[in-house]
Design a protein around this motif. Structure first.
Motif, PDB file in Angstrom:
ATOM      1  N   PRO A   1       0.831  -1.206   0.000  1.00 16.14           N
ATOM      2  CA  PRO A   1       0.000   0.000   0.000  1.00 16.14           C
ATOM      3  C   PRO A   1       0.863   1.253   0.000  1.00 16.14           C
ATOM      4  CG  PRO A   1      -0.886  -1.597   1.524  1.00 16.14           C
ATOM      5  CD  PRO A   1       0.440  -2.142   1.068  1.00 16.14           C
TER       6      PRO A   1
ATOM      7  N   ALA B   1     -12.027  -7.139 -10.272  1.00 19.34           N
ATOM      8  CA  ALA B   1     -11.694  -7.881  -9.073  1.00 19.34           C
ATOM      9  C   ALA B   1     -12.647  -9.058  -8.936  1.00 19.34           C
ATOM     10  CB  ALA B   1     -11.782  -6.975  -7.847  1.00 19.34           C
TER      11      ALA B   1
ATOM     12  N   ARG C   1     -16.571  -8.915  -8.750  1.00 17.37           N
ATOM     13  CA  ARG C   1     -16.914  -7.553  -9.118  1.00 17.37           C
ATOM     14  C   ARG C   1     -17.100  -7.426 -10.623  1.00 17.37           C
ATOM     15  NH1 ARG C   1     -14.483  -3.824  -5.568  1.00 17.37           N
ATOM     16  NH2 ARG C   1     -15.246  -2.206  -7.003  1.00 17.37           N
TER      17      ARG C   1
ATOM     18  N   SER D   1     -12.451   7.147  -7.936  1.00 15.60           N
ATOM     19  CA  SER D   1     -11.585   6.669  -6.867  1.00 15.60           C
ATOM     20  C   SER D   1     -10.103   6.702  -7.219  1.00 15.60           C
ATOM     21  CB  SER D   1     -11.982   5.244  -6.459  1.00 15.60           C
ATOM     22  OG  SER D   1     -11.708   4.320  -7.493  1.00 15.60           O
TER      23      SER D   1
ATOM     24  N   LYS E   1      -3.791   1.390  -3.184  1.00 17.83           N
ATOM     25  CA  LYS E   1      -4.555   0.914  -2.047  1.00 17.83           C
ATOM     26  C   LYS E   1      -4.943  -0.541  -2.251  1.00 17.83           C
ATOM     27  CE  LYS E   1      -6.701   5.481  -1.588  1.00 17.83           C
ATOM     28  NZ  LYS E   1      -7.992   6.218  -1.573  1.00 17.83           N
ATOM     29  N   PRO E   2      -5.209  -1.268  -1.175  1.00 15.46           N
ATOM     30  CA  PRO E   2      -5.640  -2.657  -1.333  1.00 15.46           C
ATOM     31  C   PRO E   2      -6.854  -2.809  -2.240  1.00 15.46           C
ATOM     32  CG  PRO E   2      -5.047  -2.263   0.937  1.00 15.46           C
ATOM     33  CD  PRO E   2      -4.993  -0.924   0.246  1.00 15.46           C
ATOM     34  N   GLU E   3      -7.753  -1.853  -2.227  1.00 13.43           N
ATOM     35  CA  GLU E   3      -8.930  -1.935  -3.067  1.00 13.43           C
ATOM     36  C   GLU E   3      -8.631  -1.757  -4.548  1.00 13.43           C
ATOM     37  OE1 GLU E   3      -9.488   1.919  -0.568  1.00 13.43           O
ATOM     38  OE2 GLU E   3      -8.526  -0.040  -0.343  1.00 13.43           O
ATOM     39  N   ASP E   4      -7.394  -1.407  -4.875  1.00 13.70           N
ATOM     40  CA  ASP E   4      -6.982  -1.357  -6.271  1.00 13.70           C
ATOM     41  C   ASP E   4      -6.625  -2.736  -6.810  1.00 13.70           C
ATOM     42  OD1 ASP E   4      -7.202   1.493  -6.543  1.00 13.70           O
ATOM     43  OD2 ASP E   4      -5.284   1.689  -5.503  1.00 13.70           O
ATOM     44  N   THR E   5      -6.570  -3.720  -5.945  1.00 13.25           N
ATOM     45  CA  THR E   5      -6.219  -5.075  -6.361  1.00 13.25           C
ATOM     46  C   THR E   5      -7.233  -5.600  -7.372  1.00 13.25           C
ATOM     47  OG1 THR E   5      -5.104  -5.587  -4.276  1.00 13.25           O
ATOM     48  CG2 THR E   5      -5.884  -7.442  -5.587  1.00 13.25           C
ATOM     49  N   ALA E   6      -6.741  -6.013  -8.511  1.00 15.21           N
ATOM     50  CA  ALA E   6      -7.603  -6.493  -9.586  1.00 15.21           C
ATOM     51  C   ALA E   6      -6.731  -6.947 -10.748  1.00 15.21           C
ATOM     52  CB  ALA E   6      -8.557  -5.389 -10.054  1.00 15.21           C
TER      53      ALA E   6
ATOM     54  N   THR F   1      -1.678  -6.612  -7.404  1.00 14.28           N
ATOM     55  CA  THR F   1      -2.028  -6.953  -6.035  1.00 14.28           C
ATOM     56  C   THR F   1      -1.383  -5.954  -5.094  1.00 14.28           C
ATOM     57  OG1 THR F   1      -2.174  -9.312  -6.581  1.00 14.28           O
ATOM     58  CG2 THR F   1      -1.981  -8.724  -4.259  1.00 14.28           C
TER      59      THR F   1
ATOM     60  N   SER G   1      -0.880  -5.247  -1.294  1.00 14.57           N
ATOM     61  CA  SER G   1      -0.984  -5.908   0.002  1.00 14.57           C
ATOM     62  C   SER G   1       0.307  -5.712   0.780  1.00 14.57           C
ATOM     63  CB  SER G   1      -1.259  -7.401  -0.173  1.00 14.57           C
ATOM     64  OG  SER G   1      -1.280  -8.073   1.070  1.00 14.57           O
TER      65      SER G   1
END
Length: 121
Positions: A14, A40, A43, A62, A86-91, A118, A120
């Motif tokens: 991150p 993701a 999603r 975002s 950010k972790p929510e960018d993982t995809a 990823t 993390s």
């Protein structure tokens, strides 16, 4: 046959950065737009950023202040600079070019193979 080849994905902490690349290989008359999507698990695929032939760029809310899309017309390539990840960018990130292969020919969306990002610790 036209192909889009992606690279640049990987594992990052991150706050880190990655730069994704996408290059088209093959005969092309015109690229109308270049885009980056991501998907993701569980999603829907979402548009992250796009840039038109006239250099008008759009970003998903975002990522607006963190990502930057650019292109190199001479190389038929697009890039996505991703900062402050950010972790929510993982995809899985996919590039997509809207391409006209020949004059007076139809335009077609072409897709890269996807590259895993990823985020993390």
């Amino acid at each position: 046959q036209l192909q889009l080849v992606e690279s640049g994905g990987g594992l990052v902490q991150p706050g880190g950065s990655l730069r994704l690349s996408c290059a088209a290989s093959g005969s092309i008359f015109r690229i109308n737009a270049m885009s980056w999507y991501r998907q993701a698990p569980g999603r829907q695929r979402e548009l992250v950023a796009s840039i038109t032939n006239s250099d008008i760029a759009h970003y998903e809310d975002s990522v607006k202040d963190r990502f930057s899309i650019s292109k190199d017309n001479a190389k038929n390539a697009a890039y996505l600079q991703m900062n402050s990840l950010k972790p929510e960018d993982t995809a899985v990130y996919y590039c997509s070019f809207n391409i006209k292969l020949r004059p007076l020919f139809r335009t077609t969306d072409y897709w890269g193979q996807g590259t895993q990002v990823t985020v993390s610790s």
